[in-house]
Design a protein around this motif. Structure first.
Motif: not given
Length: 385
Positions: A288-291, A325-328, A296-303, A270-275
């Motif tokens: 919750l997702a990171l546990r 684990r977070l791709r951000s 894959y866990v990715g989250a959108m946003g600026s630096r 499963t891949v989780l994309c947090v936009l």
């Protein structure tokens, strides 16, 4: 073979005789991976591919021959640049092909038919076929289903212990959703010499859950569907989470993201994309997702958003190991601007993560072009009957 299950299942239902050629082992920069298949029926109709075109003609002839004589064969195709007309792979790889006749009088037909029907219907199942060993056993097939209590179907040569061993190996690969080869030693094979099995797994499509019903999500849904994911869009705001805005989604859920993630099923694919890039949604969701044991866990946003979000996550007890684990910010650096370009950058990161890619340009790089899921060059060559 299961990669073209829908078409082959129709052939079975229509009573057609056919032969199927399946990639069983690869070496070097081979274009297709184990499990890729080409099939030819008795009328000469062909579907599928084993090499992207390099050796299709020769494999087509092998299928026709197998239909005539009813024998399974394994053939190796390598690279040859000395003779422009020689049959070989221009990419420099090596592939082993198992060609199996599936005729009305074939002992493998019932097992193959059951495997194709299961795959075509979306049922989790795995079929194991002997690719090296005694000639009379090559091509023998055995089918296992996801229910551990369900008996296996078919057999590999009349040895109950061999069938039990093969069924156990096949079910292990099925549980992981993987296709690959396994070897059974001489003692375990009970036929006097080692055996190699190709196990093809057919599992339901992996899930992509997109949180945040925004324009970028709409583009990501389209590309996720294109990549073969079953895509869910989740947002707490009913005015935005609508079928009209996301016609390509398999499912639209109006619910607080973390509440939905608590109750829905996820697995290692499963891949989780947090936009959402809104702390009131992001923090409880990512906590919750990171546990979860997802791919894959990715989250959108600026630096700046990323740094603030990480600070908030630490405050609620998320560890540094979990944060790693977070791709951000989400996605690869493609210079993306539009929703479609951003979706492409996210999808590229998901594929690189899944296949072990580096994400760098292939031009001038010394990295493999093809990877397996662990980041190693794909495939290996096993013994050939």
């Amino acid at each position: 073979m299961l990669d073209i299950a829908e078409e082959l299942n129709r052939w079975v239902e229509q009573g057609r005789d056919f032969a199927v050629a399946t990639v069983v082992a690869v070496g070097g920069s081979a274009p297709r991976q184990p499990g890729a298949a080409l099939a030819v029926d008795s009328d000469g109709t062909a579907i599928g591919s084993v090499s992207g075109g390099c050796v299709e003609g020769a494999v087509y002839e092998l299928c026709q021959q197998a239909l005539q004589d009813g024998e399974s064969v394994v053939e190796r195709f390598g690279y040859s640049d000395e003779d422009a007309f020689a049959v070989g792979l221009t990419c420099g790889g090596i592939i082993d092909i198992l060609v199996t006749p599936v005729r009305a009088d074939s002992s493998a037909r019932p097992v193959v038919a059951a495997a194709l029907a299961a795959a075509a219907s979306g049922e989790a199942a795995a079929v194991a076929r002997i690719t090296s060993g005694p000639a009379e056993l090559v091509g023998r097939a055995l089918l296992v289903r996801s229910d551990a209590d369900a008996p296996h179907e078919g057999g590999l040569g009349g040895h109950p212990e061999l069938d039990r061993t093969a069924a156990g190996e096949a079910r292990a690969l099925l549980d992981a959703g993987r296709t690959g080869t396994v070897e059974i030693g001489e003692d375990g094979s009970r036929c006097g010499q080692p055996l190699t099995l190709l196990v093809e797994s057919s599992v339901p499509p992996p899930r992509m859950i997109v949180f945040g019903a925004i324009d970028f999500a709409s583009a990501l849904v389209r590309i996720g569907t294109f990549l073969g994911y079953r895509v869910t869009v989740c947002d707490a705001r009913p005015v935005f989470a609508t079928a009209a805005r996301f016609p390509d989604a398999d499912e639209i859920v109006v619910e607080w993201p973390h509440e939905y993630l608590k109750r829905t099923e996820t697995d290692a694919r499963t891949v989780l994309c947090v936009l959402t890039h809104d702390a009131k949604f992001d923090v409880p969701l990512l906590e919750l997702a990171l546990r979860l044991p997802v791919a894959y866990v990715g989250a959108m946003g600026s630096r700046r958003t990323h740094e603030d979000r990480n600070k908030r996550l630490r405050e609620v007890g998320v560890s540094e190991l979990e944060l790693a684990r977070l791709r951000s910010p989400i996605g690869l650096d493609l210079g993306a601007r539009t929703p479609e370009e951003t979706a492409l950058s996210i999808a590229a990161e998901i594929v690189a993560n899944r296949r072990g890619g580096s994400g760098v340009s292939l031009t001038g790089a010394h990295t493999p072009i093809h990877h397996d899921g662990s980041g190693r060059p794909a495939g290996r060559i096993g013994s050939v009957a």
